[in-house]
Design an enzyme around this catalytic site. Structure first.
Site, PDB file in Angstrom:
ATOM      1  N   GLU A 134       0.877  -1.172   0.000  1.00 24.69           N
ATOM      2  CA  GLU A 134       0.000   0.000   0.000  1.00 24.69           C
ATOM      3  C   GLU A 134       0.912   1.219   0.000  1.00 24.69           C
ATOM      4  OE1 GLU A 134      -2.291  -0.600   3.540  1.00 24.69           O
ATOM      5  OE2 GLU A 134      -3.442  -2.224   2.645  1.00 24.69           O
ATOM      6  N   GLU A 155      -7.077  28.493   3.729  1.00 25.64           N
ATOM      7  CA  GLU A 155      -8.340  28.774   4.440  1.00 25.64           C
ATOM      8  C   GLU A 155      -8.717  27.697   5.451  1.00 25.64           C
ATOM      9  OE1 GLU A 155     -11.667  27.192   1.278  1.00 25.64           O
ATOM     10  OE2 GLU A 155     -10.998  29.254   1.098  1.00 25.64           O
TER      11      GLU A 155
END
Length: 181
Positions: free
Chosen positions: A38, A140
């Site tokens: 993975e 943000e």
């Protein structure tokens, strides 16, 4: 052939996110058997060891959701595609701390977690920083607080696990080594 090379038989992209991609590779091991890996694909990142005129190290405190806690870290961020790491380091320093510099020196690059990720982290240092009036806006979704510490305070924070990530621990160790020279 590279020593212990694992040849990719098949690769499947599982997730394509804003920051990382996840793939699962089927590989042939050096002994001929197969296994799965993975792998997190990451664009790379930069970090800055910034020292004030008062000889304090500039850190930011930031909540880290995977850990469910805040850490004190050196300013850092991910590279944009094709971005020069030194330019990214100046950008991240400004966005996260309100400081800027025209003088960065390369320290090192290292892989943050090579067992499952390809993220390469580039670290720079500067002792020539200036607070700027209108710094670039932070992302943000990023909330950080400026923290300035002496090297002794930073070492104490490592012991208390307030500083507990590899790049920042490396920065403290690096500065400790410089101090001893």
């Amino acid at each position: 052939m590279k020593k212990f090379e694992e040849k990719t038989i098949r690769s499947e992209k599982i997730f394509d996110g804003k920051i990382v991609q996840l793939q699962v590779d089927e590989v042939q091991l050096p002994n001929g058997k197969t296994s799965q890996r993975e792998i997190v694909k990451h664009p790379g990142a930069v970090a800055v060891i910034a020292i004030t005129k008062e000889n304090k190290i500039v850190f930011v405190e930031q909540y880290r959701k995977p850990l469910e806690r805040s850490l004190i870290e050196i300013p850092a961020g991910k590279l944009e595609p094709g971005e020069n790491p030194m330019i990214a380091a100046i950008r991240e320093l400004e966005e996260e701390t309100g400081y800027s510099t025209n003088s960065l020196s390369f320290v090192t690059s290292f892989y943050s977690s090579p067992g499952f990720a390809d993220e390469l982290l580039h670290i720079y240092i500067t002792n020539d920083i200036e607070k700027i009036e209108n710094p670039r806006a932070a992302d943000e979704d990023e909330f950080v607080e400026l923290v300035e510490l002496t090297l002794d305070e930073a070492k104490q924070y490592v012991e208390e696990e307030k500083i507990h990530d590899a790049k920042t621990a490396y920065a403290v160790l690096y500065l400790h080594a410089l101090e001893r020279r």
